[in-house]
Motif scaffolding. Structure first.
Motif, PDB file in Angstrom:
ATOM      1  N   ILE A  37     -16.492 -14.324  -3.270  1.00 28.32           N
ATOM      2  CA  ILE A  37     -15.388 -14.093  -1.567  1.00 28.32           C
ATOM      3  C   ILE A  37     -14.173 -13.636  -2.221  1.00 28.32           C
ATOM      4  N   LYS A  38     -14.248 -12.791  -1.242  1.00 28.17           N
ATOM      5  CA  LYS A  38     -13.362 -11.922  -1.063  1.00 28.17           C
ATOM      6  C   LYS A  38     -11.784 -12.247   0.383  1.00 28.17           C
ATOM      7  N   SER A  39     -13.185 -12.946   0.886  1.00 26.12           N
ATOM      8  CA  SER A  39     -12.053 -13.742   2.813  1.00 26.12           C
ATOM      9  C   SER A  39     -12.339 -14.437   3.246  1.00 26.12           C
ATOM     10  N   LEU A  40     -12.117 -15.460   3.963  1.00 29.75           N
ATOM     11  CA  LEU A  40     -12.397 -16.785   4.569  1.00 29.75           C
ATOM     12  C   LEU A  40     -11.956 -16.120   5.743  1.00 29.75           C
ATOM     13  N   PRO A  41     -13.244 -16.623   6.977  1.00 30.03           N
ATOM     14  CA  PRO A  41     -12.360 -16.938   8.221  1.00 30.03           C
ATOM     15  C   PRO A  41     -11.643 -18.545   8.406  1.00 30.03           C
ATOM     16  N   GLY A 114      -6.905 -28.866  18.276  1.00 33.08           N
ATOM     17  CA  GLY A 114      -7.653 -29.306  17.889  1.00 33.08           C
ATOM     18  C   GLY A 114      -9.226 -29.173  18.264  1.00 33.08           C
ATOM     19  N   GLY A 115      -9.465 -27.786  19.194  1.00 32.35           N
ATOM     20  CA  GLY A 115     -10.745 -28.279  19.393  1.00 32.35           C
ATOM     21  C   GLY A 115     -11.209 -26.197  18.689  1.00 32.35           C
ATOM     22  N   GLY A 116     -10.268 -25.616  18.181  1.00 26.85           N
ATOM     23  CA  GLY A 116     -10.420 -24.701  17.352  1.00 26.85           C
ATOM     24  C   GLY A 116     -11.257 -24.201  16.369  1.00 26.85           C
ATOM     25  N   GLN A 117     -11.227 -23.194  16.099  1.00 30.26           N
ATOM     26  CA  GLN A 117     -11.261 -22.845  14.290  1.00 30.26           C
ATOM     27  C   GLN A 117     -10.012 -23.610  13.818  1.00 30.26           C
ATOM     28  N   PRO A 118      -9.895 -24.594  12.235  1.00 37.71           N
ATOM     29  CA  PRO A 118      -8.949 -24.174  11.521  1.00 37.71           C
ATOM     30  C   PRO A 118      -8.272 -23.358  11.299  1.00 37.71           C
ATOM     31  N   VAL A 119      -6.563 -23.080  10.781  1.00 35.98           N
ATOM     32  CA  VAL A 119      -6.009 -22.361   9.913  1.00 35.98           C
ATOM     33  C   VAL A 119      -5.718 -22.980   8.486  1.00 35.98           C
ATOM     34  N   LYS A 342     -16.274 -28.776  11.639  1.00 38.05           N
ATOM     35  CA  LYS A 342     -16.373 -26.973  13.084  1.00 38.05           C
ATOM     36  C   LYS A 342     -16.218 -25.489  12.776  1.00 38.05           C
ATOM     37  N   TRP A 343     -15.854 -25.487  11.538  1.00 36.12           N
ATOM     38  CA  TRP A 343     -15.174 -24.418  10.526  1.00 36.12           C
ATOM     39  C   TRP A 343     -16.466 -24.159   9.728  1.00 36.12           C
ATOM     40  N   ALA A 344     -17.262 -25.385   9.510  1.00 33.45           N
ATOM     41  CA  ALA A 344     -18.440 -25.506   7.841  1.00 33.45           C
ATOM     42  C   ALA A 344     -19.555 -25.030   8.197  1.00 33.45           C
ATOM     43  N   ASN A 345     -19.670 -25.180  10.119  1.00 34.98           N
ATOM     44  CA  ASN A 345     -20.673 -25.027  11.099  1.00 34.98           C
ATOM     45  C   ASN A 345     -20.820 -23.738  11.448  1.00 34.98           C
TER      46      ASN A 345
END
Length: 485
Positions: A37-41, A114-119, A342-345
């Motif tokens: 894996i070279k990159s991740l959201p 709070g409601g979005g994707q994590p950084v 949220k991220w993993a799903n």
């Protein structure tokens, strides 16, 4: 030796290595599934470390497919230890240990909404700075692991250990470059039951039985480990007394009336039951995994009942921490886990991780619906068996954890009847006391064949690296290098 002789020696060595690897591959009747894996959201740019994900099939017809994340040491993957990391539960995903404990990525809460994707940001205290780590979703049904049959989901402590050992053998066959690296089996919480069984499997059923490949097992590492039902749970009361959560008078009354039995008291003893209810009144609203932090419930608490139920008397935040996440109004550590759901799903995340389509309806940080049988009530005998072998053990405890108190851990270590090499003493990080430690050893005719380092982590909770990352990295780095803490 001439250059020609050196060349011939090198040629013969390479031929032997190729033959060895080929033989190992023949031993493994499976097709490896892995991706780099070279990159991740959520992470800006290319990953500055080597991340591999994949599945390895185990059991009959390889119906059980165990998912893993493998991260190479950022220092020297050729020489550094190889760690098999088991997250607790049972049923808690490897991603939890990777993101919230010892992995190279951590949620940047300041930049995450709070409601979005994590950084994500880089974790400066990741254990991958000094070791290569396999994070495994085990047992089956955990994280992204799955079974192609319904029967495959029926698993127990001993079966999970056997499947994890099979996974490790097959992983090493597919990664022969790591066969000579020192191997440590590690984990925390419920891993304290399964990990010693795996170590014994590797040692007895594997290496000593001549099972290939030979694994360069050096020892094991356990943090706040579940070990023995009675010892772990009965140590809660003396822990609460030492931390001034209950009074001297109540503690003395409990010891007199209940004889130290908190898990299975004599229900016909009215005085004892009254003491236990008083203890519950004192500790029931204290956060059990770190007594100095707030306890935050995101679901309705269970109603009080007059009927005796040990679960009522033993503070248990499992339902709190593992329930569906909600965005909070105020901070509580358990709310940090909102982001990873949220991220993993997210479909783009699963595509990036190369998750097989249709194998998981919903990712959960901890799966509480496992068809899991806890058939090992105490792993003390496994530890005792291992004391006769040439291995090393590091057992560490966050000293503010009331879920698995350090008192109980120290009690079962003492029951192994090892020789104390160094008694209770402080260990330091940056000139400050980071905890206290003891070194035990098993002597046979004055020859040390086994040693066990016990360490407390000052201020640490149930998963100590989550609470004291800098101190825990210093601890494991020194221990891997055979230095005093």
């Amino acid at each position: 030796m001439s250059a020609i002789q050196l060349g011939n020696t090198h040629y013969r060595f390479n031929n032997r290595m190729l033959f060895y690897v080929f033989t190992l591959l023949l031993l493994s009747n499976f097709a490896a599934s892995k991706s780099i894996i070279k990159s991740l959201p959520g992470f800006n740019g290319s990953l500055p470390f080597v991340l591999e994900t994949g599945y390895i099939g185990v059991g009959e017809l390889e119906a059980v497919q165990l998912f893993y994340y493998f991260i190479e040491s950022e220092r020297s993957p050729e020489d550094d230890p190889l760690v098999l990391w088991l997250t607790g539960g049972p049923g808690c995903s490897a991603l939890s240990g990777l993101v919230y404990e010892i992995g190279p990525l951590a949620v940047d809460y300041a930049k995450s909404s709070g409601g979005g994707q994590p950084v994500f940001a880089l974790n400066p205290y990741s254990w991958t700075k000094i070791a290569s780590i396999i994070f495994i979703d085990a047992p089956v049904g955990t994280g992204f692991s799955y079974s192609t049959t319904l029967e495959g989901y029926d698993v127990s402590d001993t079966l999970s250990a056997a499947q994890t050992y099979e996974f490790l053998r097959k992983w090493l066959v597919d990664h022969p470059e790591f066969l000579t690296n020192p191997l440590y089996v590690a984990g925390d919480s419920y891993s304290g039951i399964v990990a010693p069984i795996i170590v014994q499997e590797i040692s007895d059923a594997g290496n000593e039985a001549g099972h290939q490949p030979t694994i360069n097992l050096k020892g094991y590492v356990l943090g706040n480990p579940v070990t023995d039902d009675e010892i772990d749970n009965n140590s809660k009361v003396p822990f609460a007394h030492l931390k001034t959560l209950i009074s001297d008078e109540l503690y003395e009354s409990f010891m007199k009336n209940c004889k130290g039995e908190y898990l299975n008291p004599d229900q016909s003893n009215a005085s004892c039951m009254e003491d236990i209810l008083s203890i519950k009144e004192c500790i029931g609203k204290v956060c059990p995994v770190q007594i100095l932090e707030p306890i935050c419930k995101v679901i309705s608490p269970k109603p009080m009942t007059l009927k005796w139920d040990p679960r009522f008397l033993i503070a248990d935040d499992t339902d709190i921490l593992l329930s569906s996440p909600h965005v909070p109004r105020h901070w509580c550590r358990s709310f940090n886990y909102v982001y990873i759901y949220k991220w993993a799903n997210d479909e783009t995340v699963q595509d990036a991780l190369h998750i097989r389509k249709g194998t998981k309806k919903q990712w959960e940080r901890c799966n509480k619906t496992l068809a899991y049988s806890s058939n090992v009530k105490s792993s003390v005998d496994y530890h005792r068996n291992l004391t006769k072998k040439p291995y090393r053990a590091l057992i560490y405890s966050g000293d503010h954890d009331m879920k698995i108190p350090y008192i109980g851990t120290h009690e079962w270590i003492e029951s192994l009847n090892l020789t104390i090499k160094y008694d209770w003493e402080p260990w330091f990080v940056d000139g400050q006391v980071a905890g206290y430690t003891m070194l035990y050893a098993y002597n046979e005719l004055d020859y040390i064949t086994y040693d066990l380092r016990f360490a407390t982590v000052k201020g640490g909770g149930h998963t100590a690296p989550e609470y004291r990352p800098e101190q825990c990295l210093a601890m494991i780095d020194r221990w891997f290098d055979y230095y005093p803490l």
